[in-house]
Motif scaffolding. Structure first.
Motif, mmCIF file in Angstrom:
data_model
loop_
_atom_site.group_PDB
_atom_site.id
_atom_site.type_symbol
_atom_site.label_atom_id
_atom_site.label_comp_id
_atom_site.label_asym_id
_atom_site.label_seq_id
_atom_site.Cartn_x
_atom_site.Cartn_y
_atom_site.Cartn_z
ATOM 1 N N ARG A 208 0.841 -1.154 -0.099
ATOM 2 C CA ARG A 208 0.052 -0.085 0.014
ATOM 3 C C ARG A 208 0.887 1.295 -0.108
ATOM 4 N NH1 ARG A 208 -0.663 2.001 5.410
ATOM 5 N NH2 ARG A 208 0.372 0.448 7.058
ATOM 6 N N GLU A 209 0.178 2.389 -0.642
ATOM 7 C CA GLU A 209 0.977 3.656 -0.289
ATOM 8 C C GLU A 209 1.054 4.121 0.977
ATOM 9 O OE1 GLU A 209 1.354 6.574 -3.904
ATOM 10 O OE2 GLU A 209 0.104 7.529 -2.377
ATOM 11 N N MET A 210 2.177 4.700 1.362
ATOM 12 C CA MET A 210 2.158 5.306 2.722
ATOM 13 C C MET A 210 2.793 6.756 2.622
ATOM 14 S SD MET A 210 3.408 2.046 4.951
ATOM 15 C CE MET A 210 4.049 0.958 3.556
ATOM 16 N N THR A 211 2.219 7.632 3.436
ATOM 17 C CA THR A 211 3.180 8.992 3.386
ATOM 18 C C THR A 211 3.744 9.002 4.851
ATOM 19 O OG1 THR A 211 1.586 9.961 1.905
ATOM 20 C CG2 THR A 211 2.855 11.522 3.112
ATOM 21 N N ILE A 212 4.907 9.003 4.940
ATOM 22 C CA ILE A 212 5.676 8.952 6.247
ATOM 23 C C ILE A 212 6.766 10.057 6.430
ATOM 24 C CG2 ILE A 212 7.174 7.295 7.715
ATOM 25 C CD1 ILE A 212 5.880 4.986 5.961
ATOM 26 N N ASP A 213 6.911 10.621 7.668
ATOM 27 C CA ASP A 213 7.896 11.575 8.065
ATOM 28 C C ASP A 213 9.264 10.935 7.695
ATOM 29 O OD1 ASP A 213 8.576 13.941 9.462
ATOM 30 O OD2 ASP A 213 9.604 12.515 10.513
ATOM 31 N N CYS A 214 10.206 11.676 7.348
ATOM 32 C CA CYS A 214 11.818 11.304 7.063
ATOM 33 C C CYS A 214 12.117 10.582 8.055
ATOM 34 C CB CYS A 214 12.261 12.461 6.450
ATOM 35 S SG CYS A 214 14.249 11.753 5.946
ATOM 36 N N GLY A 215 12.122 11.081 9.271
ATOM 37 C CA GLY A 215 12.623 10.531 10.567
ATOM 38 C C GLY A 215 11.729 9.263 10.796
ATOM 39 N N GLU A 216 10.445 9.040 10.758
ATOM 40 C CA GLU A 216 9.779 7.855 11.053
ATOM 41 C C GLU A 216 10.348 6.809 9.949
ATOM 42 O OE1 GLU A 216 5.271 6.143 11.278
ATOM 43 O OE2 GLU A 216 5.682 8.260 10.607
ATOM 44 N N LEU A 217 10.333 7.336 8.824
ATOM 45 C CA LEU A 217 10.744 6.131 7.924
ATOM 46 C C LEU A 217 12.241 5.631 8.074
ATOM 47 C CD1 LEU A 217 10.278 4.569 5.267
ATOM 48 C CD2 LEU A 217 11.104 6.734 3.751
ATOM 49 N N THR A 218 13.060 6.555 8.657
ATOM 50 C CA THR A 218 14.221 6.063 8.877
ATOM 51 C C THR A 218 14.214 5.175 10.179
ATOM 52 O OG1 THR A 218 15.343 8.088 8.249
ATOM 53 C CG2 THR A 218 16.455 6.970 10.074
ATOM 54 N N ASP A 219 13.468 5.320 11.055
ATOM 55 C CA ASP A 219 13.169 4.356 12.145
ATOM 56 C C ASP A 219 12.810 3.076 11.654
ATOM 57 O OD1 ASP A 219 14.243 6.373 13.918
ATOM 58 O OD2 ASP A 219 12.211 7.068 14.299
ATOM 59 N N LEU A 220 11.613 3.154 10.842
ATOM 60 C CA LEU A 220 11.218 1.817 10.265
ATOM 61 C C LEU A 220 12.542 1.054 9.565
ATOM 62 C CD1 LEU A 220 7.883 3.091 9.176
ATOM 63 C CD2 LEU A 220 8.255 1.647 10.939
ATOM 64 N N ILE A 221 13.197 1.820 8.865
ATOM 65 C CA ILE A 221 14.186 0.987 7.934
ATOM 66 C C ILE A 221 15.126 0.372 8.918
ATOM 67 C CG2 ILE A 221 16.260 1.560 6.450
ATOM 68 C CD1 ILE A 221 14.467 3.229 4.987
ATOM 69 N N VAL A 222 15.479 0.861 10.086
ATOM 70 C CA VAL A 222 16.615 0.371 10.909
ATOM 71 C C VAL A 222 15.967 -0.455 11.869
ATOM 72 C CG1 VAL A 222 18.045 2.242 10.765
ATOM 73 C CG2 VAL A 222 16.422 2.229 12.752
ATOM 74 N N GLN A 223 14.661 -0.872 11.978
ATOM 75 C CA GLN A 223 13.861 -1.781 12.683
ATOM 76 C C GLN A 223 13.934 -3.057 12.192
ATOM 77 O OE1 GLN A 223 10.098 -0.213 13.893
ATOM 78 N NE2 GLN A 223 10.978 1.475 15.020
ATOM 79 N N PRO A 224 14.114 -4.280 12.802
ATOM 80 C CA PRO A 224 13.858 -5.635 12.126
ATOM 81 C C PRO A 224 12.220 -5.606 11.860
ATOM 82 C CG PRO A 224 15.019 -5.676 14.060
ATOM 83 C CD PRO A 224 14.600 -4.417 14.062
#
Length: 311
Positions: A288-304
């Motif tokens: 799905r398409e998500m609109t995410i704050d840059c900082g939040e997306l950073t956190d999601l990328i580094v989370q397992p």
């Protein structure tokens, strides 16, 4: 003022020593490299804004893949669209790539004939790959459609396969459509789609050898649709479409990016505060398409299992 397009930028001499334009060298480079990364104009513009440290991470990924960059002539036309001049930021980015030890192929789209000629002895076979790609991408409203509507001979050669043994069909087709390029069209992405479709049929290469860097959702959809419309037995090898967020996630998983600061540094360059991505979270059943704050997306990328970005 109307947008000006030229195949050779007025200040091309400033990058002439940094790019490979010889057709035979281009062909050899494609076959020697394990990965060939095509640049769409939007991602090139975005990556040209990267700080050197951030760009070095990207270059490290390409070098690990034993890769090179490919800029097609139509994409160069888009990059130099303002009065036919490449701006200084783009020139410096090309020079930085070369100083990093990565080759840049500046390829006329018709050079693909020479590439395919290495593998296929019959001109008719090589021309058939162009015909199939164009048929699959054909839309009622596009620069390609407008071009052959004004050129009956070209339409007969491409759509109906006439004069199939000619070695000039690639040159006539790609030259004609570039001459019809207009401001706001998506010709660059259309021709990238055609090029990737043709290259995917080179025998003996692995899936994923050919990839494209694009942050244009429409362009990515056009390329994906071209391959989806092609019957499975005629699709060739699989290609990879990298948006910058997806590329960042891959680089993090491969240990090239190791901390949140480096991840965010690349994500935030050339983007708005909010970033649109296509992907899945842990409990999603489909993308799905998500609109995410840059900082939040950073956190999601580094989370397992934080997020799986598909575009």
């Amino acid at each position: 003022m109307a947008t000006v397009y030229t195949e050779i930028p007025l200040n091309f001499h400033e990058i002439a020593d940094d790019v490979i334009t010889d057709t035979k060298e281009i062909s050899a480079g494609i076959f020697r490299s394990r990965t060939c990364c095509f640049y769409d104009a939007c991602s090139f513009r975005r990556h040209a804004k990267l700080e050197k440290e951030a760009a070095d991470f990207l270059f490290e990924y390409v070098k690990r893949q034993e890769g090179l960059f490919i800029i097609t002539r139509c994409i160069l036309m888009e990059l130099a669209s303002h009065s036919g001049v490449l701006n200084e930021e783009y020139i410096q980015y090309i020079k930085i790539i070369r100083r990093a030890g990565i080759n840049i192929l500046l390829m006329y789209e018709e050079d693909l004939f020479t590439v395919m000629d290495v593998c296929f002895g019959a001109n008719a076979v090589i021309n058939s790959y162009l015909s199939w790609a164009v048929r699959m991408i054909k839309n009622p409203v596009s620069t390609i459609t407008d071009t052959w509507n004004q050129n009956g001979k070209l339409r007969e050669e491409i759509i109906r396969g006439k004069n199939a043994e000619s070695r000039e069909i690639y040159r006539r087709f790609f030259s004609a459509v570039r001459n019809h390029k207009e401001s706001g069209d998506n010709l660059g992405e259309e021709l990238l789609s055609v090029c990737l479709h043709i290259l995917s049929h080179i025998p003996g290469e692995e899936d994923g050898k050919f990839c494209i860097f694009t942050d244009d959702k429409g362009a990515a959809g056009k390329i994906a649709a071209l391959f989806q419309r092609t019957a499975r037995q005629f699709r060739g090898k699989r290609i990879v479409i990298f948006s910058t967020p997806r590329l960042v996630q891959v680089m993090y998983h491969e240990g090239i990016l190791t901390d949140k600061e480096s991840v965010k540094m690349i994500l935030s360059t050339g983007s708005h505060e909010k970033i649109k991505v296509l992907g899945t979270r842990l409990y999603d059943l489909w993308s799905r398409e998500m609109t995410i704050d840059c900082g939040e997306l950073t956190d999601l990328i580094v989370q397992p299992n934080g997020i799986n970005i598909t575009f």
